[in-house]
Design a protein around this motif. Structure first.
Motif, PDB file in Angstrom:
ATOM      1  N   ALA A  13       0.845  -1.194   0.000  1.00 55.08           N
ATOM      2  CA  ALA A  13       0.000   0.000   0.000  1.00 55.08           C
ATOM      3  C   ALA A  13       0.880   1.243   0.000  1.00 55.08           C
ATOM      4  N   PHE A  57     -15.562   1.560   5.990  1.00 54.36           N
ATOM      5  CA  PHE A  57     -15.636   1.363   7.428  1.00 54.36           C
ATOM      6  C   PHE A  57     -16.872   2.042   7.949  1.00 54.36           C
ATOM      7  N   MET A 112      -4.853   7.279  -1.301  1.00 53.06           N
ATOM      8  CA  MET A 112      -3.693   6.450  -0.988  1.00 53.06           C
ATOM      9  C   MET A 112      -2.464   6.838  -1.797  1.00 53.06           C
ATOM     10  N   LYS A 137      -8.196 -13.737  17.597  1.00 54.78           N
ATOM     11  CA  LYS A 137      -8.963 -12.518  17.791  1.00 54.78           C
ATOM     12  C   LYS A 137     -10.320 -12.847  18.384  1.00 54.78           C
ATOM     13  N   ALA A 146      -7.060   4.302  12.055  1.00 56.07           N
ATOM     14  CA  ALA A 146      -6.561   2.943  11.824  1.00 56.07           C
ATOM     15  C   ALA A 146      -7.232   1.976  12.806  1.00 56.07           C
ATOM     16  N   ALA A 152     -10.680   1.249  11.671  1.00 55.73           N
ATOM     17  CA  ALA A 152     -10.628   0.409  10.476  1.00 55.73           C
ATOM     18  C   ALA A 152     -10.398  -1.043  10.862  1.00 55.73           C
ATOM     19  N   ARG A 179     -11.209  -2.436  13.632  1.00 54.52           N
ATOM     20  CA  ARG A 179     -12.434  -2.949  14.238  1.00 54.52           C
ATOM     21  C   ARG A 179     -13.459  -3.327  13.164  1.00 54.52           C
ATOM     22  N   ASP A 180     -13.632  -2.435  12.172  1.00 57.93           N
ATOM     23  CA  ASP A 180     -14.704  -2.646  11.210  1.00 57.93           C
ATOM     24  C   ASP A 180     -14.380  -3.752  10.206  1.00 57.93           C
ATOM     25  N   ARG A 181     -13.175  -3.744   9.668  1.00 52.17           N
ATOM     26  CA  ARG A 181     -12.790  -4.760   8.684  1.00 52.17           C
ATOM     27  C   ARG A 181     -11.290  -4.893   8.746  1.00 52.17           C
ATOM     28  N   ILE A 183      -9.132  -7.099   7.722  1.00 52.90           N
ATOM     29  CA  ILE A 183      -8.321  -7.542   6.583  1.00 52.90           C
ATOM     30  C   ILE A 183      -8.227  -6.448   5.526  1.00 52.90           C
ATOM     31  N   SER A 184      -9.344  -5.795   5.270  1.00 51.84           N
ATOM     32  CA  SER A 184      -9.295  -4.700   4.300  1.00 51.84           C
ATOM     33  C   SER A 184      -8.348  -3.612   4.786  1.00 51.84           C
ATOM     34  N   ALA A 185      -8.361  -3.394   6.101  1.00 51.92           N
ATOM     35  CA  ALA A 185      -7.502  -2.351   6.655  1.00 51.92           C
ATOM     36  C   ALA A 185      -6.050  -2.624   6.301  1.00 51.92           C
ATOM     37  N   GLU A 186      -5.695  -3.882   6.330  1.00 53.69           N
ATOM     38  CA  GLU A 186      -4.319  -4.249   6.031  1.00 53.69           C
ATOM     39  C   GLU A 186      -3.974  -3.882   4.585  1.00 53.69           C
ATOM     40  N   VAL A 187      -4.897  -4.176   3.693  1.00 52.69           N
ATOM     41  CA  VAL A 187      -4.661  -3.876   2.277  1.00 52.69           C
ATOM     42  C   VAL A 187      -4.585  -2.367   2.060  1.00 52.69           C
ATOM     43  N   LEU A 188      -5.231  -1.610   2.944  1.00 49.04           N
ATOM     44  CA  LEU A 188      -5.193  -0.153   2.807  1.00 49.04           C
ATOM     45  C   LEU A 188      -3.958   0.441   3.480  1.00 49.04           C
ATOM     46  N   GLY A 189      -3.058  -0.401   3.917  1.00 50.00           N
ATOM     47  CA  GLY A 189      -1.781   0.115   4.398  1.00 50.00           C
ATOM     48  C   GLY A 189      -1.645   0.188   5.899  1.00 50.00           C
ATOM     49  N   ILE A 190      -2.498  -0.535   6.632  1.00 52.10           N
ATOM     50  CA  ILE A 190      -2.391  -0.492   8.094  1.00 52.10           C
ATOM     51  C   ILE A 190      -1.831  -1.829   8.575  1.00 52.10           C
ATOM     52  N   PRO A 191      -0.618  -1.818   9.111  1.00 50.96           N
ATOM     53  CA  PRO A 191      -0.054  -3.069   9.618  1.00 50.96           C
ATOM     54  C   PRO A 191      -0.849  -3.498  10.859  1.00 50.96           C
TER      55      PRO A 191
END
Lengths: 391, 277, 294, 347
Positions: free
Chosen positions: B83, B97, B176, D123, D199, D202, D204-206, D208-216
């Motif tokens: 990303a 979200f 992004m 989790k 982050a 994100a 909390r809500d999803r 796995i998607s959060a990871e793809v959006l750049g959140i480790p």
């Protein structure tokens, strides 16, 4: 008239407001003396709290009938704590903001320790309670508190004195619950035992939530001690221990401390409870030896009253005795004076509640006696004379 | 801040294979997405398109093959690292979200490029404050206006209609700082008008931002209209690629879309593949 | 047998015995989780309630044990049914955590109600089990623990068989695998949910009677359920066999730790095992791994 | 009806309080907090301090559970770590009040990260259960690390001094606790207008998607554990100064459930929720006390009913809110607010 009435009403509400706002009410000469109480009417200690409350009320009634303290009536102001420390503290704060309180009954070691800094800060009251924790028996650290009996270490010492006399050189197993209450006397007990020539052959710590004690019984069986001293329990898991020990043909004698010693909790256990011994600082309700105060109690309450009742009764007696002596000396009711007056108690007759005259030079009354449970009579029978471990 | 868009990247997939247990979702897939182009990845249901996307964005780890971005091998990189490198994607089943507003969803896209730490964030001070306000300004000026979502910026995303949600997802992907946009069925479930709007936005992104775009799409009309290059997957394999007009005429593609004569077997395969994904 | 070995054998047996008790309680968790995907922490309190219901029937009404035991178990089942219909079903589709917290709240309500009804004093159950000591050779086994083992030895295989062969059990398994599919196959999914709760809570109530017979009853006795929860996490939340083996393992380890390290190590060993188990096999020894999707 | 206010700049639109009404409410609250210690009697002042501590802790738990979606049943144990840190520092080192609190927060944050490590693998409920395990293990440490914690009897503290002034009474403590908690709440509110807070939500809500959006994921889950435990540690430290004795039994497991219940009842994932939840759940048992007092002339033994009734009400509140108002009291407040926004033009 109307105006007058209204003004009075305004004044009254203003007074109520002042009270509510925490401004201390102006002391009156003939004001009643309030004993505050954080009492566990429910929770694991509920059985004790109910007795404590009744005992305190009865003594206060007797006292008031005799004219109170220096002409001032005594009243018990208390609330249930459920034996939870935070609730006890809330109760303390609530009661002390409602009334001017110089005498207090607290319900647990946790509470006694938690509230201690506050007692010291206020310096206005003394406190006793349901805890016999050894830690509290330190006038330097707990100057505003005392115990209406021996502390847990002293209780076990009394047991050890008895054992040393009954069977010199006996082997002992210590069984304690893994709680502050249970671990309290362990270290000192070992010292004391070796001084008396007794051998501690092992110690068993049970988790506070343990229900099944089979493995612990196996440990006991392996050590085959002459005595097993239980501390930190009220009832469970004692009966299961005794049951299994009996099945295994162990000769071990089981012993306990104050809070395990009420005959009513053993009544349901039946035959297995026979022969259980323990230390008791007070006389039982049904004791036959001469005791005018017990006669009075039996007159007021024809039914059996628990040891907790006696504990409450005696605590109220000692608290008010301290207040009586302070007022008699023309002193102000505060922690320092009350405690000093309490410490003047010497060779004091409790009306037979304790079998010997007592003195309270420090924070505790280190006397007691061994009683043994008689399952057939459903009563605790004296098994020794009064033993004092006062140094 | 108002930075210029980052330089578009070139993506190359070489011999990629992915399987779940015994099931082969992708077999030896190779294709390239030229910098600044719009490339469409098409194929019947269960052909492996979404699996391919998941490999590219780093969610799945392929058993074999490499993924190169501007010549650099990124196969071993985790999703967040990709990303940051400039891979930005949208999701087939909209992954907004729900607990956040439109604006916060878009801001989230910039996460990997921001630097403030927890202490600054707690105090909302220094870098954190500067960064947030600059980001807000940039999003307002470059993204919200661009995608015409001014009226909904403070609304919670959950309450938005489907088409707008898709647009917010695109907005987030743009936030992004993408060097390649991965759009997973950007117009699925949209009506004609919404589809046209979206197609226009995609073209505008290409024009104004110059970003490389790879999209999975079922809407053949739109694919053929806006794509520069089309890759066709079937049963996890590339069966054709080239210009839209070439692909359209390819008999294998026609067969793949019309079925191989055994619809039951096909359905089964499709279901299995979807299960696995 | 040498003394040391004899002692070790006895301790291990006693451990397996209390492990059996854990297994039965764990079964209640597993049953409910398997069918409804709910971790029902209120199992602990149903356990407590089972003990009290038996107490009320046997001591209060003076009924003989063979009537009081089924009554208490049925009572547990009824509470399960009421709870499922009343508060769990409206929560259908909510997050697992929310439903879990509902059962936590429920547990608190049940404790309070028990306190209001029976008071807070700990009580002793009337004796209803044989007290004859059991010796296997030289090895002593506490009779109550032996009974717990026997009950577990009957109940756990019974559940395994039920799951495999009985219609209701098959429906339960089908529902566990795929709710929607089970529904479309004509399985009465809400019925299965109720059934799982009834059987689960009845099992817990039964375990409560056993537990009460050994250690007495009190409103706080539900804490035992926490240990059983550890068992199901270690064994796998959806595995009956896992409950059995997990229970025995935890029981054994607790006994050995308690004996050779000291009683204070029991809990910490259990929870230590739990953490290790979670790190190595997050879904338990026999549990089904959940696949994540994007 | 209020007309939307035109904003001068983006920074004012990013501010926490955006309207005059919000400022007015905040002013009223501040005034009330300033006046409270002069108006309340000892009992209510005690409760005010307790509420303040609980608000701090609940806000911390809300960051982890409400905003990041990681359920923790270890909050009590985290508070205990903070309380012990303060106690040990004061006993052995004698460092000043504020330093001790910060140290408590920092150390608890480290412990929190360790406890959060299983979130690497598990989790949801599994994580919740791992935190239960961690709290029992911590309890074991408190009991058995005698040399540091003084074992089961715990540590007593001298009153703290704050720049020379001794903090002995609740009146004193109030003036220190309230600003500290206010700062903590402000910090939490700030957090959720920056990238870190986003982050968390994100994840909390999803996740796995959060990871793809750049959140480790792991890093941010652990960060959430750290911040939340930091809050718990400071709250625990304040608790230690408040009660001035810390024992292993000071923070029983039920306390963890209490805080979880507080944020459920108040509203998960809103700052307001953590506050109102903690206030409400701390005061309800006390209000029941008055109810029971009032009922005592009519109900025999009413005094002995209080504790069981509290237990029932505690459970019923959790169940009731989850079933009927999963968003908690914060949502109710929002609804009232919206109602008055539109007033008198009701829908």
């Amino acid at each position: 008239m109307m105006l007058n009435w209204t003004r009075r009403k305004i004044l009254a509400s203003a007074a109520a407001m002042t009270l509510a706002l925490g401004v201390p009410a102006i002391a009156q000469d003939n004001q009643e003396i309030v004993i505050g109480g954080s009492i566990p009417l429910t929770g694991v200690f509920g059985f004790a709290g109910v007795g404590i409350e009744a005992g305190m009320q009865d003594y206060i009634k007797i006292l008031n009938e005799e004219g109170g303290i220096d002409g001032r009536k005594v009243r018990l102001s208390y609330e249930d704590t459920g034996y939870k420390v935070d609730t006890s503290v809330a109760v303390f704060n609530k009661l002390t903001s409602q009334d001017e309180i110089h005498l207090y009954y607290g319900d647990s070691t946790g509470f006694a320790k938690t509230i201690n800094p506050e007692l010291d800060r206020r310096g206005t009251m003394i406190m006793a309670g349901a805890s016999f924790a050894s830690e509290l028996n330190d006038p330097a650290k707990f100057p505003a508190q005392f115990l209406a009996g021996p502390d847990y270490t002293e209780m076990v010492s009394i047991l050890l004195e008895f054992i040393a006399k009954e069977k010199p050189g006996a082997t002992i197993m210590l069984v304690n619950s893994d709680t502050e209450f249970g671990r309290d006397p362990i270290a000192k007990t070992k010292e004391r035992a070796s001084a008396l020539g007794l051998e501690v052959v092992g110690e068993i710590i049970t988790p506070p939530t343990a229900v099944d004690v089979s493995t612990e019984v196996l440990k006991l069986r392996r050590a085959r001690p002459d005595y097993a001293i239980f501390h930190g329990y009220i009832l469970a898991p004692l009966p299961e221990f005794m049951n299994q020990a009996k099945q295994l043909g162990l000769e071990t004698k089981f012993m306990g401390t104050f809070w395990s010693m009420d005959s009513s909790i053993w009544a349901d256990v039946g035959e297995a409870a026979n022969g259980f011994m323990g230390v008791m600082p007070y006389r039982y309700y049904y004791d036959t030896e001469a005791a005018p105060m017990l006669d009075k109690i039996r007159e007021m309450r024809p039914q059996y009253q628990s040891t907790a009742y006696t504990q409450g009764f005696l605590t109220a007696m000692l608290l008010t005795e301290a207040a009586k002596r302070t007022l008699a000396a023309g002193q102000e009711l505060n922690a320092k004076n009350l405690k000093a007056s309490l410490n003047t108690i010497k060779d004091f007759d409790t009306g037979g509640l304790i079998g010997v005259p007592i003195s309270i030079p420090g924070n505790s009354i280190p006397v007691g006696r061994i009683y043994q449970y008689d399952a057939a009579a459903k009563q605790m029978k004296p098994a020794s004379d009064w033993i004092s471990v006062q140094e | 801040m108002n930075e210029a868009p980052r330089e578009a990247g070139r993506l190359e997939v070489q011999g990629l294979s992915l399987s779940f247990g015994g099931l082969k979702a992708l077999r030896d897939v190779s294709f390239a997405v030229e910098a600044g182009s719009i490339t469409a990845l098409i194929g019947p249901n269960g052909a492996g398109k979404t699996s391919m996307f998941n490999c590219i964005s780093g969610f799945y780890r392929p058993q074999q093959g490499r993924i190169l971005f501007d010549g650099e091998n990124v196969t071993a990189r985790h999703a967040p690292a990709r990303a940051k490198l400039g891979f930005a994607r949208t999701f087939q089943n909209i992954a907004l979200f729900r607990g956040m507003t439109v604006l916060d969803n878009i801001k989230l896209g910039r996460h990997a490029h921001m630097k403030s730490n927890a202490l600054q964030a707690l105090a909302y001070w220094g870098a954190a404050r500067r960064e947030e306000i600059a980001l807000r300004e940039e999003i307002e000026k470059r993204i919200i206006d661009f995608l015409e979502i001014n009226h909904i910026r403070h609304m919670p995303v959950g309450s938005l209609p489907y088409g707008l949600q898709k647009r917010v997802e695109l907005a987030r992907a743009l936030a992004m700082k993408p060097r390649i946009l991965l759009l997973d069925e950007p117009v699925a479930g949209m009506n004609r008008e919404e589809t046209e709007d979206m197609a226009r936005f995609i073209l505008d992104v290409k024009e104004e931002w110059g970003t490389t775009i790879l999209m999975v799409e079922h809407d053949m009309g739109m694919v053929m209209d806006i794509s520069d290059h089309v890759v066709v997957l079937n049963f996890g394999q590339v069966i054709a690629q080239g210009l839209p007009s070439e692909v359209q005429a390819d008999p294998r593609v026609v067969e793949a879309y019309l079925g191989s004569g055994d619809p039951a077997a096909l359905m089964k395969r499709i279901n299995e593949t979807q299960e696995a994904a | 047998m040498s003394d040391e070995l004899l002692f070790f054998t006895e301790v291990s047996l006693a451990g397996l015995g209390s492990g059996a008790l854990l297994s039965i309680t764990a079964l209640a968790f597993v049953l409910i989780y398997k069918a409804t995907r709910v971790i029902n922490l209120a199992v602990s309190e149903i356990l407590m309630l089972g003990g009290y219901l038996f107490f009320a029937a046997a001591a209060g009404f003076g009924l003989p044990a063979w009537i009081a035991i089924p009554l208490a178990i049925i009572g547990g089942g009824i509470v399960g049914a009421i709870v499922e219909r009343g508060v769990i079903r409206p929560m259908l589709g909510e997050s697992a955590i929310s439903v879990f917290m509902v059962t936590v709240g429920l547990g608190s309500v049940l404790v309070g109600l028990a306190e209001l009804t029976w008071g807070t004093d700990p009580r002793t159950l009337p004796e209803f089990m044989s007290n004859t000591p059991i010796f296997l050779g030289d090895v002593y086994l506490s009779p109550k623990i032996a009974i717990a083992m026997a009950v577990a030895a009957v109940v756990v295989p019974l559940f395994l068989l039920l799951f495999r062969f009985w219609r209701g059990g098959v429906a339960l398994r089908a529902t566990a695998t795929d709710q929607a599919a089970a529904y479309s196959c004509g399985i009465n999914v809400p019925g299965v949910f109720s059934l799982a709760w009834i059987i689960g809570c009845a099992t817990a109530a039964g375990a409560g009677i056993l537990l009460g017979a050994i250690g007495g009853i009190s409103p706080a006795m539900g804490v035992f359920g926490l240990s059983a929860l550890v068992v199901v996490i270690v064994g796998g939340l959806d595995s009956v066999a896992g409950a059995l083996i997990g229970g025995l393992v935890i029981g054994l380890v607790e006994a050995l730790a308690g004996t050779y390290l000291g009683g204070e190590f029991k809990m910490v060993t259990t929870f230590g095992i739990l953490i290790v188990a979670l790190m190595i096999r997050p879904y338990g020894l026999f549990g089904t791994t959940e696949i994540e999707r994007l | 009806m209020r007309i939307a206010t035109a904003k001068q700049s983006y920074s004012s639109d990013e501010a926490l309080l955006r309207t005059n009404t919000q400022w007015a409410w905040m002013g009223i609250l501040a005034l009330a907090l300033l006046a409270a210690p002069f108006l309340l009697d000892g009992y209510w002042l005690y409760l005010a301090c307790l509420v303040t501590i609980n608000v701090a802790s609940a806000t911390g738990l809300n960051i982890l559970t409400g905003f990041t979606g990681l359920v923790s049943l270890g909050q009590a144990a985290f508070m205990a770590v903070g309380a012990y840190t303060v106690a040990v520092l004061q006993r052995d080192v004698g460092t000043p009040f504020l330093f001790n609190l910060l140290a408590a927060g920092a150390l608890t944050a480290i412990v929190g990260v360790l406890v959060g490590l299983p979130s690497l693998r598990v989790k949801g409920l599994y994580l919740a259960i791992a935190t239960i395990a961690a709290s029992f293990i911590l309890h074991f440490v408190f009991v058995n690390w005698q040399s540091l914690t003084n074992g089961p009897s715990g540590i007593s503290l001298e009153p703290a001094t704050f720049f020379g002034a001794p903090l002995t009474s609740n009146f004193h403590l109030y003036w220190v606790f309230v600003p500290i908690t206010a700062l903590m709440v402000l910090g939490a509110a700030n957090l959720f207008r920056t990238r870190i807070g986003r982050a968390f939500i994100a994840i909390r809500d999803r996740d796995i998607s959060a990871e793809v959006l750049g959140i480790p994921l792991l890093r941010y889950k652990l960060l959430s554990f750290a911040i939340s435990s930091f809050y718990a540690g400071i709250a625990g430290g304040m608790w230690a100064y408040f009660f001035r004795v810390v024992t292993p039994e000071s923070f029983p497991f039920i306390t963890s459930i209490f805080f979880l219940a507080a944020i459920i009842v108040g509203g998960m994932g809103t700052i307001l929720g953590g506050i109102v939840g903690a206030v409400f759940m701390t005061l309800v048992p006390e209000l029941l006390r008055f109810l029971v007092e009032w009922a005592s002339p009519f109900v025999p033994n009413a005094g002995t009913l209080l504790s069981p009734v509290r237990t029932v009400v505690f459970g019923a509140l959790i169940v009731g809110f989850l079933v009927f108002e999963p968003q908690g009291m914060a949502e109710i407040i929002q609804r009232i607010r919206r109602f008055f926004h539109l007033w008198p033009f009701r829908k």
